[in-house]
Enzyme design. Structure first.
Site, PDB file in Angstrom:
ATOM      1  N   LYS A 116      -7.663 -27.726  -8.564  1.00 16.36           N
ATOM      2  CA  LYS A 116      -8.036 -27.923  -7.155  1.00 16.36           C
ATOM      3  C   LYS A 116      -9.315 -27.201  -6.753  1.00 16.36           C
ATOM      4  O   LYS A 116      -9.949 -27.565  -5.760  1.00 16.36           O
ATOM      5  CB  LYS A 116      -6.889 -27.513  -6.242  1.00 16.36           C
ATOM      6  CG  LYS A 116      -5.691 -28.449  -6.341  1.00 16.36           C
ATOM      7  CD  LYS A 116      -5.416 -29.124  -5.033  1.00 16.36           C
ATOM      8  CE  LYS A 116      -4.356 -30.205  -5.086  1.00 16.36           C
ATOM      9  NZ  LYS A 116      -3.154 -29.931  -5.881  1.00 16.36           N
ATOM     10  N   SER A 163      -2.528 -29.996 -15.349  1.00 19.01           N
ATOM     11  CA  SER A 163      -3.306 -29.750 -14.124  1.00 19.01           C
ATOM     12  C   SER A 163      -3.202 -28.350 -13.541  1.00 19.01           C
ATOM     13  O   SER A 163      -4.050 -27.955 -12.744  1.00 19.01           O
ATOM     14  CB  SER A 163      -2.896 -30.783 -13.063  1.00 19.01           C
ATOM     15  OG  SER A 163      -1.486 -30.824 -12.937  1.00 19.01           O
TER      16      SER A 163
HETATM   17  C1  LIG Z   1      -2.351 -30.933  -6.281  1.00 17.44           C
HETATM   18  C2  LIG Z   1      -1.855 -30.978  -7.684  1.00 17.44           C
HETATM   19  C3  LIG Z   1      -1.669 -32.202  -8.358  1.00 17.44           C
HETATM   20  C4  LIG Z   1      -1.839 -33.557  -7.687  1.00 17.44           C
HETATM   21  O1  LIG Z   1      -3.130 -33.771  -7.197  1.00 17.44           O
HETATM   22  P1  LIG Z   1      -3.363 -34.930  -6.108  1.00 17.44           P
HETATM   23  O2  LIG Z   1      -4.829 -34.954  -5.908  1.00 17.44           O
HETATM   24  O3  LIG Z   1      -2.615 -34.528  -4.873  1.00 17.44           O
HETATM   25  O4  LIG Z   1      -2.809 -36.190  -6.689  1.00 17.44           O
HETATM   26  C5  LIG Z   1      -1.269 -32.170  -9.681  1.00 17.44           C
HETATM   27  N1  LIG Z   1      -1.039 -31.003 -10.320  1.00 17.44           N
HETATM   28  C6  LIG Z   1      -1.203 -29.812  -9.714  1.00 17.44           C
HETATM   29  C7  LIG Z   1      -0.925 -28.573 -10.494  1.00 17.44           C
HETATM   30  C8  LIG Z   1      -1.633 -29.749  -8.375  1.00 17.44           C
HETATM   31  O5  LIG Z   1      -1.788 -28.559  -7.792  1.00 17.44           O
END
Ligand SMILES: *Cc1c(COP(=O)(O)O)cnc(C)c1O
Length: 323
Positions: free
Chosen positions: A53, A305
């Site tokens: 993010k 992510s």
């Molecule tokens: C926010 C987030 C997502 C999803 O991202 P979006 O842009 O809302 O689809 C996936 N994995 C993690 C760890 C996140 O913090």
């Protein structure tokens, strides 16, 4: 604002370079053996704030002019976006306010507060937290850094796609955790601008998958926010979605769901085989591969992510997961 373009992602890459990590691609021999195509993990848990993010938040905030910046920034967050916004605000020396719900894990709320941001518990759902944020906006108020539905945020997340193309030019499939859709929309834009045949697959938790249902209905479908290991993926598409639903319906090849046991098993797998400590939302892509839910078209990248989970909860999950 119009939808982001490939150019915006190149601009974002340059803008955020000093504040973000260019994360590594980790080969996964086990997932390769299992799926029959070369598989790599994109390690966003190694991002400065522990999740991708930071890319979108940095791109948005760094694009604000000096006067606007000085009035500060505000957002709502399930945790990782708030930490990213707080990190950039701290770096620039500007005020940040982060509205969270009672569901946000303590480890995430504490990390936001430690960066000097004001943390406000504003309701039980993301929509209630957003109402608080919208209330605080105004001509002299702070700028809203939306967690996903903003062209600059989407372009920032898209820099992951450029890095994947750089490091694995033959990439054929990319598997991406999916909640509001900013991450996957940016990545899909980067990849499909290079080659429309690259397959992009979104993975959500089966407990309240807003984008999954909204894509099938062709409009924003509200979901109930319920407890899940993938806390970062909880919540809806916002009250007035302008970009991500349209981009996802245009750019994604498939969306699949994974259950709680599958997420736990994927967290355990990533730890045992890759020494990666992933939070549930960061492990759903691996869960989809382990569950054979993805159709491959050549070399595959799975976006891991985020890794913001406290050690106690992490150990509880992996010690009870069947591997
Ligand atoms: C926010 C987030 C997502 C999803 O991202 P979006 O842009 O809302 O689809 C996936 N994995 C993690 C760890 C996140 O913090």
């Amino acid at each position: 604002m119009t939808a982001p373009t490939q150019r915006d992602i190149f601009t974002a890459r340059r803008r955020i370079a000093g504040l973000t990590e260019r994360t590594r691609l980790v080969p996964s021999p086990d997932l390769t053996a299992l799926s029959g195509v070369p598989v790599h993990l994109k390690d966003e848990a190694a991002q400065v704030t522990g999740a991708f993010k930071l890319r979108g938040a940095a791109n948005k905030i760094l694009s604000l002019d000096e006067d606007t910046r000085r009035r500060g920034v505000i957002t709502l967050s399930s945790g990782n976006h708030g930490r990213a916004v707080a990190h950039v605000a701290h770096h620039l020396g500007i005020p940040a306010t982060i509205a969270i719900t009672g569901r946000v894990p303590k480890v995430k709320a504490d990390a936001i507060a430690a960066l000097g941001a004001e943390v406000v518990v504003a309701g039980a759902t993301q929509d209630e937290a957003e109402a608080y944020v919208l209330d605080r906006l105004g001509p002299d108020g702070p700028s809203y850094v939306h967690p996903f539905d903003d062209p600059l945020v989407i372009a920032g997340q898209g820099t992951i796609g450029l890095e994947v193309l750089d490091d694995l030019p033959g990439v054929g499939t990319v598997v991406v955790p999916l909640s509001g859709g900013g991450l996957i929309a940016g990545i899909a834009l980067a990849l499909k601008s290079a080659d429309p045949s690259i397959r992009v697959v979104g993975v959500s938790q089966d407990r309240g998958p807003a984008m999954y249902h909204s894509l099938r209905a062709g409009r924003v479908v509200p979901v109930n926010e319920v407890d899940t290991l993938a806390d970062a993926l909880a919540g809806g598409l916002g009250t007035s979605n302008a970009h991500t639903l349209e981009m996802c319906s245009r750019l994604l090849d498939d969306t699949v769901l994974v259950g709680e046991d599958e997420i736990a098993r994927a967290m355990s797998f990533a730890f045992a085989r890759h020494h990666l400590m992933l939070e549930g939302g960061g492990a759903v892509g691996i869960a989809a591969l382990l569950g054979a839910k993805v159709e491959y078209r050549g070399p595959t990248v799975v976006v891991a992510s985020g890794g913001n989970i406290d050690p106690q909860s992490f150990l509880e999950v992996i010690s009870s997961a069947d591997s």
